[in-house]
Design an enzyme around this catalytic site. Structure first.
Site, short mmCIF file in Angstrom:
data_model
loop_
_atom_site.label_atom_id
_atom_site.label_comp_id
_atom_site.label_asym_id
_atom_site.label_seq_id
_atom_site.Cartn_x
_atom_site.Cartn_y
_atom_site.Cartn_z
N SER A 1 0.80 -1.24 0.01
CA SER A 1 0.13 -0.08 -0.02
C SER A 1 0.71 1.21 0.07
O SER A 1 1.47 1.55 -1.07
CB SER A 1 -0.96 -0.02 1.25
OG SER A 1 -2.07 0.90 1.03
N LYS B 1 -0.59 -4.27 -3.11
CA LYS B 1 -1.65 -3.72 -2.87
C LYS B 1 -1.75 -2.59 -3.39
O LYS B 1 -1.29 -1.28 -3.24
CB LYS B 1 -1.81 -3.67 -1.33
CG LYS B 1 -3.08 -2.70 -0.77
CD LYS B 1 -4.12 -3.66 -0.64
CE LYS B 1 -5.23 -2.99 0.37
NZ LYS B 1 -5.98 -1.82 -0.61
#
Length: 152
Positions: free
Chosen positions: A66, A91
């Site tokens: 992320s 991600k």
């Protein structure tokens, strides 16, 4: 259409075509396989000079996900850092969670992260330049050979 966030912003406003295989392209005419276009707005930096001028090496592994992938991709694509370690998690989706009246929930994908070079990291991650810390001399050589992607 799904939203797209480009880590590090873009230089100048631009339209990006997204193909059916999920890859993005800034160039060319409409071709088969193009599913939609997304307008990316430029977000200017507050200062033109980098805060750090020494070569940077970002250390990552399969648990890097992320926000760390977004930062890593932005630093690499802008020729500010090399990447060492192993491929990141991948991600690349932005999701919103909604609680429904019956107590159940709904997870809705509202966007996708791509790096400034328009690399889609979702389910792929970021490949590293080096398996181990290369030392600052090799990192600097890699950075000197780097070219920032052209942006319209």
């Amino acid at each position: 259409t799904e939203g797209r966030v480009v880590a590090g912003g873009v230089k100048g406003n631009t339209t990006v075509r997204v193909t059916t295989d999920g890859n993005a392209s800034r160039k060319g005419n409409e071709t088969s396989g193009v599913k939609n276009s997304t307008y990316l707005k430029s977000i200017p930096s507050t200062s033109g000079a980098p805060v750090v001028t020494e070569p940077l090496v970002v250390l990552v592994n399969g648990r890097s996900a992320s926000a760390s992938e977004i930062l890593t991709g932005a630093l690499r694509d802008n020729c500010r850092a090399t990447v060492a370690g192993s491929t990141t998690y991948g991600k690349g989706l932005i999701q919103s969670v909604y609680e429904l009246s019956d107590g159940s929930g709904l997870v809705l994908t509202v966007g996708k992260y791509v790096t400034p070079g328009l690399h889609d990291i979702d389910r792929v991650g970021i490949e590293t330049d080096f398996a181990m810390f290369p030392g600052f001399e090799k990192a600097n050589e890699k950075l000197l050979a780097c070219e920032v992607p052209s942006r319209r």
